[in-house]
Write a protein that holds these residues in place. Sequence first.
Motif, PDB file in Angstrom:
ATOM      1  N   GLY A  56       1.021  -0.786  -8.750  1.00  0.00           N
ATOM      2  CA  GLY A  56       0.610  -2.183  -8.685  1.00  0.00           C
ATOM      3  C   GLY A  56      -0.772  -2.404  -8.103  1.00  0.00           C
ATOM      4  O   GLY A  56      -1.215  -3.547  -7.988  1.00  0.00           O
ATOM      5  N   LYS A  57      -1.465  -1.342  -7.733  1.00  0.00           N
ATOM      6  CA  LYS A  57      -2.794  -1.441  -7.142  1.00  0.00           C
ATOM      7  C   LYS A  57      -3.845  -0.781  -8.038  1.00  0.00           C
ATOM      8  O   LYS A  57      -3.545   0.115  -8.825  1.00  0.00           O
ATOM      9  N   ILE A  63      -7.285   7.349   2.363  1.00  0.00           N
ATOM     10  CA  ILE A  63      -7.577   8.013   3.631  1.00  0.00           C
ATOM     11  C   ILE A  63      -6.367   8.847   4.045  1.00  0.00           C
ATOM     12  O   ILE A  63      -6.488  10.022   4.357  1.00  0.00           O
ATOM     13  N   TYR A  64      -5.184   8.209   4.042  1.00  0.00           N
ATOM     14  CA  TYR A  64      -3.940   8.928   4.269  1.00  0.00           C
ATOM     15  C   TYR A  64      -2.954   8.547   3.162  1.00  0.00           C
ATOM     16  O   TYR A  64      -2.977   7.421   2.655  1.00  0.00           O
ATOM     17  N   ASP A  65      -2.079   9.497   2.854  1.00  0.00           N
ATOM     18  CA  ASP A  65      -1.003   9.226   1.904  1.00  0.00           C
ATOM     19  C   ASP A  65       0.220   8.657   2.622  1.00  0.00           C
ATOM     20  O   ASP A  65       0.858   7.724   2.142  1.00  0.00           O
ATOM     21  N   ARG A  66       0.551   9.241   3.778  1.00  0.00           N
ATOM     22  CA  ARG A  66       1.681   8.762   4.557  1.00  0.00           C
ATOM     23  C   ARG A  66       1.343   8.848   6.016  1.00  0.00           C
ATOM     24  O   ARG A  66       1.085   9.959   6.508  1.00  0.00           O
ATOM     25  N   PRO A  67       1.332   7.735   6.729  1.00  0.00           N
ATOM     26  CA  PRO A  67       1.573   6.390   6.203  1.00  0.00           C
ATOM     27  C   PRO A  67       0.461   5.974   5.250  1.00  0.00           C
ATOM     28  O   PRO A  67      -0.667   6.474   5.350  1.00  0.00           O
ATOM     29  N   PRO A  68       0.731   5.047   4.329  1.00  0.00           N
ATOM     30  CA  PRO A  68      -0.280   4.647   3.345  1.00  0.00           C
ATOM     31  C   PRO A  68      -1.468   3.949   4.006  1.00  0.00           C
ATOM     32  O   PRO A  68      -1.302   2.904   4.650  1.00  0.00           O
ATOM     33  N   TYR A  91      -6.661  -5.452  -2.526  1.00  0.00           N
ATOM     34  CA  TYR A  91      -6.597  -5.687  -1.077  1.00  0.00           C
ATOM     35  C   TYR A  91      -6.268  -4.367  -0.361  1.00  0.00           C
ATOM     36  O   TYR A  91      -5.383  -3.626  -0.768  1.00  0.00           O
ATOM     37  N   TYR A  92      -6.981  -4.101   0.717  1.00  0.00           N
ATOM     38  CA  TYR A  92      -6.815  -2.811   1.398  1.00  0.00           C
ATOM     39  C   TYR A  92      -5.386  -2.649   1.942  1.00  0.00           C
ATOM     40  O   TYR A  92      -4.654  -3.621   2.146  1.00  0.00           O
ATOM     41  N   VAL A  93      -4.997  -1.399   2.167  1.00  0.00           N
ATOM     42  CA  VAL A  93      -3.630  -1.068   2.567  1.00  0.00           C
ATOM     43  C   VAL A  93      -3.667  -0.333   3.897  1.00  0.00           C
ATOM     44  O   VAL A  93      -4.383   0.664   4.047  1.00  0.00           O
ATOM     45  N   LEU A 234       4.212  -5.235  -2.318  1.00  0.00           N
ATOM     46  CA  LEU A 234       4.894  -4.490  -1.264  1.00  0.00           C
ATOM     47  C   LEU A 234       3.894  -3.909  -0.283  1.00  0.00           C
ATOM     48  O   LEU A 234       4.085  -3.967   0.941  1.00  0.00           O
ATOM     49  N   TRP A 235       2.783  -3.374  -0.806  1.00  0.00           N
ATOM     50  CA  TRP A 235       1.804  -2.683   0.033  1.00  0.00           C
ATOM     51  C   TRP A 235       1.114  -3.612   1.019  1.00  0.00           C
ATOM     52  O   TRP A 235       0.484  -3.145   1.974  1.00  0.00           O
TER      53      TRP A 235
END
Length: 400
Positions: A56-57, A63-68, A91-93, A234-235
Amino acid sequence: MGSQFNRRRFLQIGAFGFGAAGLSLGPLANLTRAGDVQVRVGPPTRAANRLVALPGKRPLIQIYDRPPVYETPSPLLIGDEIYPLTNRDAYYVRWREALIPQIKPEELRLIVAGDAVVNPRTFTLNELQQEFSETSVAAVGACKGMARGVIRPVLGGVPWGIGDVSAAKWTGIRVKDLLESVGVKDTAVQVAFKAAGETIAVSERQYWRVQAINEMTRPEPILAYKMNDREMPLWNGAPLRLVNPGEYSPEWVKQVVRIEVRSTPLRNLWAGTKVGGRDPIKITSLVTVPEAGQRLQSDHEHILTGVAYDSGIGIAKVEVSTDGGATWQTADMEKSYGKYVWRVWHHRFTPDRKGSLTILSRATGVTEETQPNEPLLKDVTDNGRRMNSVMAFGTRVEVV
């Protein structure tokens, strides 16, 4: 010069130098036990070309996968869904939760309780929408660690460039109205917000953030369930998130499932030990176009574009420098799109020499507050939090 870094040194070697030739800011005593530290500005430590598209993005800078943790490329900050706000898919996550539950709107249960609540209650999302007046606010959401990744030596925390900021229109209900509906005792000092997910910290899985009671009884803070007049991704915190316009956004808790009104401060790793209080966004400006690393044709006119914002006090002017801060020209600003929305600015520029070039922008507020030119000592000692110096937000391009 005091606690500000040396501007003359910046002009001698240029901003955003690579390796040891970065921006030397002079010896800073007592930063480490090892002695003096040479502090400079360099390219962001995160990889600008690591573009990944979450469901959806659009492709964002991972920068990181987890946490997003994903940064918005600067040309995407100004969108076209609701101009000049950022599109929802750009929008940034930023999450601290490694496990993010997917909560359907009809499954949400918001518990409002605490020792300073008169009538504790659990709400469904439909009840919130039906029982309270809907309101909207457009606002900039900015992380406290913006541009942290350009400081050398490397600071702790997420190594952001300049894309951990976005702007959106949020629609929901006022926190003030919700609190009034359950009743708040005179002993209340704090409102604590809990997220649904689990954090990356083994020692503290629950994610809480806190606000002072007088901050949450203002009309501005809302619990939002829509973004840019459409479904919230969601993000970005669906189905319900806190939005506090004019304040830094780490406390804008996503996926809120519990609110506690307390007469004593919450003890939590993420909330800290503070009762709460204002944390207004410091005046900031940055270049959105051209993007860092872009090639510009020499002897051709280019239109530089950027944004400037603060806590809602107001931007009076933006100035632009294309010669390392030696001279400044006033940019043209577009009209205001709202108290908490950034001001878009433009500046025409024709480069007359080839080579590397750093574009700087500097905002001044209606109260005459101006961005500092150089990073401050506390920007380093405080791990880059709330940094807003002109040089840290510079954009380096190549003129060919």
